[in-house]
Design an enzyme around this catalytic site. Structure first.
Site, PDB file in Angstrom:
ATOM      1  N   GLY A 122      42.014  57.417  27.105  1.00  0.00           N
ATOM      2  CA  GLY A 122      43.409  57.309  26.703  1.00  0.00           C
ATOM      3  C   GLY A 122      43.621  56.083  25.848  1.00  0.00           C
ATOM      4  N   GLY A 188      25.558  34.342  40.062  1.00  0.00           N
ATOM      5  CA  GLY A 188      26.948  34.385  40.526  1.00  0.00           C
ATOM      6  C   GLY A 188      27.011  34.547  42.036  1.00  0.00           C
ATOM      7  CB  ILE A 192      29.937  41.212  43.106  1.00  0.00           C
ATOM      8  CG1 ILE A 192      31.248  41.989  42.909  1.00  0.00           C
ATOM      9  CG2 ILE A 192      28.726  42.089  42.795  1.00  0.00           C
ATOM     10  CD1 ILE A 192      31.452  42.538  41.508  1.00  0.00           C
ATOM     11  CD  GLU A 211      28.835  30.001  42.089  1.00  0.00           C
ATOM     12  OE1 GLU A 211      28.825  31.242  42.137  1.00  0.00           O
ATOM     13  OE2 GLU A 211      29.609  29.353  41.361  1.00  0.00           O
ATOM     14  CB  ALA A 276      27.676  39.508  40.447  1.00  0.00           C
ATOM     15  CB  VAL A 277      29.102  35.718  36.014  1.00  0.00           C
ATOM     16  CG1 VAL A 277      27.711  35.242  36.398  1.00  0.00           C
ATOM     17  CG2 VAL A 277      29.048  36.621  34.784  1.00  0.00           C
ATOM     18  CG  ASP A 319      40.837  44.843  38.339  1.00  0.00           C
ATOM     19  OD1 ASP A 319      41.588  44.517  39.277  1.00  0.00           O
ATOM     20  OD2 ASP A 319      39.645  45.156  38.503  1.00  0.00           O
ATOM     21  CG  HIS A 451      41.687  39.021  77.769  1.00  0.00           C
ATOM     22  ND1 HIS A 451      41.006  38.048  77.077  1.00  0.00           N
ATOM     23  CD2 HIS A 451      41.015  39.229  78.937  1.00  0.00           C
ATOM     24  CE1 HIS A 451      39.960  37.670  77.811  1.00  0.00           C
ATOM     25  NE2 HIS A 451      39.948  38.364  78.930  1.00  0.00           N
TER      26      HIS A 451
END
Ligand code: NAD
Length: 475
Positions: A122, A188, A192, A211, A276-277, A319, A451
């Protein structure tokens, strides 16, 4: 099929499909345009979350956790299983089956609510027209009073480690390995990296996470992050902080990764590398210039607090727009926008959106961290309770972690709740509800908790804010 609708939604992920269903429930004619196709080339609704993100990763997290516990923990319960074997094909088949069930479930929901699905790309044109280009066919035009853009996001690619789909992969590729890589590298150490690193670590891979930041899980409360880091280290996840990756290159059937940190230059060899950054809004090819949509400097579609874009009758959610890239945030925005189009009042409470990381132990939080409160100069009182003193967690042999409460010393308002421990992702919802209803800390203190349950840890953490915890020494 008509080409005129009250609402056209571009994108069938958790933001778009939820918005489409809600708009249809409110009596509008709705089309949803989505171009995802599954591994067999069939149209599949649900976007990244259902097809290649939240759902398949949670299935593999569950399966790999069971495998790990059977091998490592069952003996502690007095359950002796002489030989535990991994059948990764069966595990992957189960994952694919669950994904298929859920994505076809959206088709059924669309049919039941009268939402028309179009498979194709689209593109928003001027005047609320949407051009739909099917994979094998000519483009055609749809028109609507309102268009909701919900095209989601794509993995960020690093120029020094471009995806090749086989050795250097994104999060989607990392869900499809047909055997556990002997050595797995992950660039990363975010959500993720930790979730997928955990899956393959439990299934036998040697996992190294690189990281960039000096602090582990910098977005989480640091006390919770420290505890999580301690647990992951015990599980064998090798996380290198402050790592600057200089290059990643495929050599024969492995990947050579060079990086530097405070201790100097390093070189590791891995069989697969996951990058995965972070993710970026998927705006490419989505919006014609004539549509009058403004993007922010960070590439998001610019929207106001109600997800209105700069073009009349065009909205953007999930997102594609500011805020955390979380399925549930997108879904709430989808519902809000549908309600607003129908002339109702609606809002999303951005201050009470839970974050969950589905590792073991799970990590979950809502509201502000202690560091954020310190930086903003906001006064706070703090209470914490260790899972080690929770009977249910002990019975489950999962007594690592803690629950932590941050409250306003004057108003007693709950400012933030942070949990690392078993089922943290479920437990946090009590705090989300409390914050949504503007409950005070005392309200939680006075609430009866069953409990023995895990949520008693949250109760005790709330009590501990005023040094009233019963099963801990109050300091
Ligand atoms: P993230 O933002 O969670 O983490 C990315 C990490 O990579 C950060 O810690 C960052 O410091 C690090 N990094 C960035 N560049 C780097 C570099 N060059 N070298 C080394 N490290 C580097 O992003 P993600 O893990 O890719 O996830 C993407 C999005 O998807 C996030 O917004 C996340 O919230 C969402 N997501 C959510 C869930 C969940 O809710 N459980 C699960 C998966 C993904």
């Amino acid at each position: 099929m008509s080409d005129k609708y009250d609402v056209i939604v571009v994108g069938g992920g958790p933001a778009g499909y939820v918005g489409a269903i809600r708009a249809a429930q409110l009596g509008m004619s709705v089309a949803c345009v989505d171009d995802w196709r599954d591994g067999k080339g069939k149209p599949a609704l649900g976007g990244t979350c259902l097809n290649a993100g939240c759902i398949p990763s949670k299935v593999l997290l569950e399966s790999s956790e069971l495998y790990h516990r059977t091998r490592e923990e069952f003996a502690g319960h007095g359950i002796m299983i002489p030989e535990v074997k991994l059948d990764l094909d069966a595990m992957q088949d189960r994952k694919n089956r669950i994904v298929r069930q859920l994505t076809t479930g959206i088709n059924a929901l669309f049919r039941a609510n009268g939402v028309t699905a179009y498979n194709g790309r689209g593109k928003l044109l001027a005047g609320r027209q949407v051009e739909v280009t099917p994979q094998d066919g000519d483009p055609h035009l749809l028109h609507a009073e309102h268009v909701i853009l919900a095209a989601g996001s794509l993995p960020v690619e690093l120029p020094i480690a471009p995806f090749d789909g086989e050795y250097i992969v994104d999060s989607e590729g990392a869900l499809e390995f047909d055997r556990p890589p002997q050595r797995l590298g992950v660039i990363g150490g975010g959500v993720i990296g930790l979730e997928l690193g955990s899956v393959w670590n439990r299934l036998g891979s040697e996992v190294t996470i690189l990281e960039a930041m000096d602090r582990f899980l910098f977005m989480a409360d640091s006390q919770v992050a420290r505890e999580a880091q301690r647990q992951f280290k015990r599980q064998g996840l090798d996380t290198r902080l402050g790592a600057k990756v200089e290059s990643a290159r495929r050599v024969d059937d492995h990947v050579e990764v060079r990086f530097s940190d405070r201790e100097g230059d390093h070189h590791i060899t891995v069989d697969k590398l996951v990058v995965a950054v972070g993710r970026r809004p998927a705006t490419e090819g989505l919006i014609d210039e004539s549509a009058g949509i403004v993007l922010t400097g960070r590439g998001h579609v610019q929207v106001d607090e109600n997800c209105r874009t700069s073009a009349d009758g065009v909205w953007a959610i999930g997102d594609l727009v500011r805020g955390p890239m979380l399925a549930h945030k997108g879904s709430e925005e989808g519902m809000m926008v549908a309600e607003m189009i129908a002339g109702r009042s609606a809002e999303v409470n951005y201050g009470a959106i839970p974050s969950v990381i589905y590792t073991s132990p799970e990590i979950a939080w809502v509201g502000q961290t202690e560091e954020e409160l310190q930086q903003s100069g906001q006064a706070y009182k703090v209470g914490a309770f260790n899972m080690a003193a929770n009977g249910r967690a002990k019975a489950m042999a999962q007594a690592a972690g803690l629950a932590k409460f941050l409250s306003d010393p004057d108003t007693d308002a709950i400012l933030g709740v942070h949990i690392v421990g078993p089922m943290a992702g479920e437990l946090i919802q009590e705090a989300v509800l409390a914050m949504e209803f503007e409950a005070s800390t005392e309200d939680l203190q006075r609430t009866v908790h069953g409990h023995p349950t895990l949520c008693e840890a949250l109760h005790e953490a709330a009590l501990s804010v005023d040094k009233r915890a019963i099963h801990a020494i109050n300091r």
